[in-house]
Write an enzyme that holds these catalytic residues in place. Sequence first.
Site, mmCIF file in Angstrom:
data_model
loop_
_atom_site.group_PDB
_atom_site.id
_atom_site.type_symbol
_atom_site.label_atom_id
_atom_site.label_comp_id
_atom_site.label_asym_id
_atom_site.label_seq_id
_atom_site.Cartn_x
_atom_site.Cartn_y
_atom_site.Cartn_z
ATOM 1 N N LYS A 274 0.844 -1.200 0.000
ATOM 2 C CA LYS A 274 0.000 0.000 0.000
ATOM 3 C C LYS A 274 0.881 1.251 0.000
ATOM 4 O O LYS A 274 1.682 1.459 0.906
ATOM 5 C CB LYS A 274 -0.912 -0.001 1.234
ATOM 6 C CG LYS A 274 -1.706 1.307 1.422
ATOM 7 C CD LYS A 274 -2.618 1.253 2.655
ATOM 8 C CE LYS A 274 -3.274 2.615 2.929
ATOM 9 N NZ LYS A 274 -4.114 2.614 4.146
ATOM 10 N N ASP A 279 -2.443 10.122 3.880
ATOM 11 C CA ASP A 279 -3.853 9.757 4.030
ATOM 12 C C ASP A 279 -4.550 10.781 4.919
ATOM 13 O O ASP A 279 -4.509 10.679 6.147
ATOM 14 C CB ASP A 279 -3.968 8.349 4.627
ATOM 15 C CG ASP A 279 -5.424 7.923 4.795
ATOM 16 O OD1 ASP A 279 -6.315 8.611 4.248
ATOM 17 O OD2 ASP A 279 -5.654 6.885 5.455
ATOM 18 N N LYS A 286 -9.969 12.939 8.375
ATOM 19 C CA LYS A 286 -9.559 12.488 9.695
ATOM 20 C C LYS A 286 -9.517 13.668 10.661
ATOM 21 O O LYS A 286 -9.329 14.803 10.239
ATOM 22 C CB LYS A 286 -8.139 11.898 9.612
ATOM 23 C CG LYS A 286 -8.057 10.556 8.917
ATOM 24 C CD LYS A 286 -6.634 10.043 8.888
ATOM 25 C CE LYS A 286 -6.538 8.698 8.198
ATOM 26 N NZ LYS A 286 -7.212 7.609 8.926
ATOM 27 N N ASP A 297 1.560 6.204 5.746
ATOM 28 C CA ASP A 297 0.587 5.291 5.156
ATOM 29 C C ASP A 297 1.106 4.620 3.873
ATOM 30 O O ASP A 297 0.370 3.897 3.216
ATOM 31 C CB ASP A 297 -0.737 6.030 4.899
ATOM 32 C CG ASP A 297 -1.945 5.128 5.045
ATOM 33 O OD1 ASP A 297 -1.817 4.055 5.664
ATOM 34 O OD2 ASP A 297 -3.014 5.486 4.516
ATOM 35 N N ASP A 356 -12.137 7.272 3.819
ATOM 36 C CA ASP A 356 -10.941 6.985 4.609
ATOM 37 C C ASP A 356 -10.578 5.494 4.582
ATOM 38 O O ASP A 356 -9.498 5.110 5.018
ATOM 39 C CB ASP A 356 -11.144 7.471 6.051
ATOM 40 C CG ASP A 356 -9.833 7.610 6.813
ATOM 41 O OD1 ASP A 356 -8.762 7.545 6.169
ATOM 42 O OD2 ASP A 356 -9.885 7.804 8.040
ATOM 43 N N GLU A 358 -9.465 3.814 2.212
ATOM 44 C CA GLU A 358 -8.931 3.916 0.847
ATOM 45 C C GLU A 358 -7.895 2.854 0.519
ATOM 46 O O GLU A 358 -7.676 2.534 -0.645
ATOM 47 C CB GLU A 358 -8.328 5.310 0.638
ATOM 48 C CG GLU A 358 -6.874 5.482 1.083
ATOM 49 C CD GLU A 358 -6.649 5.312 2.586
ATOM 50 O OE1 GLU A 358 -7.641 5.384 3.345
ATOM 51 O OE2 GLU A 358 -5.501 5.072 2.998
ATOM 52 N N ARG A 360 -7.845 -0.390 0.931
ATOM 53 C CA ARG A 360 -8.412 -1.549 0.242
ATOM 54 C C ARG A 360 -8.813 -1.202 -1.188
ATOM 55 O O ARG A 360 -8.808 -2.055 -2.067
ATOM 56 C CB ARG A 360 -9.587 -2.103 1.063
ATOM 57 C CG ARG A 360 -10.722 -1.151 1.227
ATOM 58 C CD ARG A 360 -11.642 -1.493 2.389
ATOM 59 N NE ARG A 360 -11.108 -1.086 3.695
ATOM 60 C CZ ARG A 360 -11.715 -1.308 4.863
ATOM 61 N NH1 ARG A 360 -12.870 -1.951 4.902
ATOM 62 N NH2 ARG A 360 -11.162 -0.900 5.992
HETATM 63 N N1 BES Z 1 -4.292 4.304 6.986
HETATM 64 C C1 BES Z 1 -5.458 4.109 7.747
HETATM 65 C C2 BES Z 1 -5.284 3.080 8.855
HETATM 66 C C3 BES Z 1 -4.421 3.513 10.000
HETATM 67 C C4 BES Z 1 -4.888 4.418 10.933
HETATM 68 C C5 BES Z 1 -3.175 2.974 10.156
HETATM 69 C C6 BES Z 1 -4.087 4.794 11.995
HETATM 70 C C7 BES Z 1 -2.384 3.321 11.228
HETATM 71 C C8 BES Z 1 -2.839 4.245 12.140
HETATM 72 C C9 BES Z 1 -6.590 3.635 6.859
HETATM 73 O O1 BES Z 1 -6.596 4.142 5.577
HETATM 74 C C10 BES Z 1 -7.855 4.055 7.510
HETATM 75 O O2 BES Z 1 -8.092 5.230 7.603
HETATM 76 N N2 BES Z 1 -8.650 3.087 7.939
HETATM 77 C C11 BES Z 1 -9.870 3.374 8.591
HETATM 78 C C12 BES Z 1 -10.894 2.403 8.077
HETATM 79 C C13 BES Z 1 -12.298 2.715 8.530
HETATM 80 C C14 BES Z 1 -12.770 4.002 7.880
HETATM 81 C C15 BES Z 1 -13.193 1.575 8.138
HETATM 82 C C16 BES Z 1 -9.645 3.186 10.085
HETATM 83 O O3 BES Z 1 -8.919 2.291 10.477
HETATM 84 O O4 BES Z 1 -10.193 3.989 10.840
HETATM 85 ZN ZN ZN Z 2 -4.810 4.741 4.834
HETATM 86 MN MN MN Z 3 -7.599 6.002 5.464
#
Ligand code: BES
Ligand code: ZN
Ligand code: MN
Length: 503
Positions: A274, A279, A286, A297, A356, A358, A360
């Site tokens: 990835k 992000d 966020k 990210d 967010d 993104e 996947r």
């Molecule tokens: N890059 C983030 C996941 C992440 C967050 C990794 C904090 C490390 C620290 C990912 O893109 C994300 O935002 N995931 C969301 C998914 C949710 C919206 C279903 C998450 O984990 O909140």
């Molecule tokens: Zn992310």
């Molecule tokens: Mn995200």
Amino acid sequence: MDFSIKAFDSTKAGQAGLAHAKTECLVVGVFEQQPLAGLAKALDVASKGLLARMAKRGELDGKLGSTLMLHEVAGWSQARVLFVGLGREDQFSPKGFNEASRAAARAVLASRATDALWTLPQAAVPKRDTAWAVSASVLALRDATYRFTQMKSKAEPANTALRKVLFAVAPDDLKAAKVAARHGEAIANGMALTKDLGNLPGNVCTPTYLADTARKLAREFKLKADILGPKQIEALKMGSFLSVARGSVQPPQFIVLKYEGGAAKQAPIVLVGKGVTFDSGGISIKPGEGMDEMKYDMCGAASVLGTMRAVAEMGLKLNVIAIVPATENMPGGRATKPGDVVTSMSGQTIEVLNTDAEGRLILCDALTYAERFKPAAVIDVATLTGACIIALGHVNTGLFSKSDALADELLAAGRTTGDTAWRLPVEEEYQEQLKSNFADMANIGGRPAGSVTAACFLSRFTEKYEWAHLDIAGTAWKSGAAKGATGRPVPLLTQFLIDREAR
Ligand code: BES
Ligand code: ZN
Ligand code: MN
């Protein structure tokens, strides 16, 4: 730092030779609650019982991770001797060895020694051989020296004077130890690249920067780099990947890097990383606190590039392909909105309920692209879900696979290197959470088991090959005062590939 190996036997005469070896810093392991033995005994004799007296007073107790530096002791040939506690011998473990190595590395680096004679691999580590101990020592030393100073305006002085480390091993282990040191250095170089890419700010490490890094690796290590820009990505109908890039001014890049070390007809291992270089969350933006850390990210991408560097430097007899979908995730007038429906390269449609989620969305198209290589296995690596940090903290990487055999291989590689993973389920029962009223699936599955539903989403694009997914959200970097990339899971991935070569 320069690493080399020298054979010293473990007989009394050999230990006496070691005790008189010329070095600025001799590094010696001592077990807890045990009479002085081996090299420590030889040093004790040369110093007329100094060590025995110190041990009696409790100044040399061998507690795991403790260090004691002695200077210019009469009867010894070295300016410094560093004693490193290995803990109780009956409780000694690979983890204990690594802890002792890290402590020893810190102590040697903090001294002004320019060279060291490192004898820790002489201590037998249960279930591990000397070669392992050499490679683990190289990694501990290189990890302790790593610093990220690229963005400072003034050159910073080096944090150590140490230039040369000589490992003492038994004559029978000499050959394997030499290979292990070379492997250790290759892994350390790969990890350093991974850390640098992660630590670079988002305004420097853009998708284009990642692509240029892949091109540079290709030139340096005779790899093949195919970089696809926005037009080519569109031609491939990667509607899901492109939907993430829409809000950004930075053009997305689809990076393919090939290492051909095996026979032409041998099916490759494909690593997908990835590469979200920042992000922000997109329209589902966020909260502000700690958002700077979303420059990390792209650590999945950085780790597969670091692994490619390691594999190429080691010259493994395997075919390995890295695929990196690279983009920013930004809000903007053209950005994808919650509720938008996009069509992935596979033809499956996705309702984007949260912009967010993104990772996947970019990985699914990369996983479909991977089909063309008829891979032996595909492993994707991603800072995918905050939920993975809730589940496993910062200790284990989350591992997901429907294949028990592949999962076991990856878990074993993690145990070997100490770069561990823990398996979580990818079961049909969770797929229900991804139901959409308007498209084939939604891109989020709600709060329960967030990491599992993310893996389930990816699994819908991996039916054509053996696949595993590593969620490195908790392990790729550290927050707080020691903020910085860790280089994980380069050791796990590289060990997996070393083991594949050998099987
Ligand atoms: N890059 C983030 C996941 C992440 C967050 C990794 C904090 C490390 C620290 C990912 O893109 C994300 O935002 N995931 C969301 C998914 C949710 C919206 C279903 C998450 O984990 O909140
Ligand atoms: Zn992310
Ligand atoms: Mn995200």
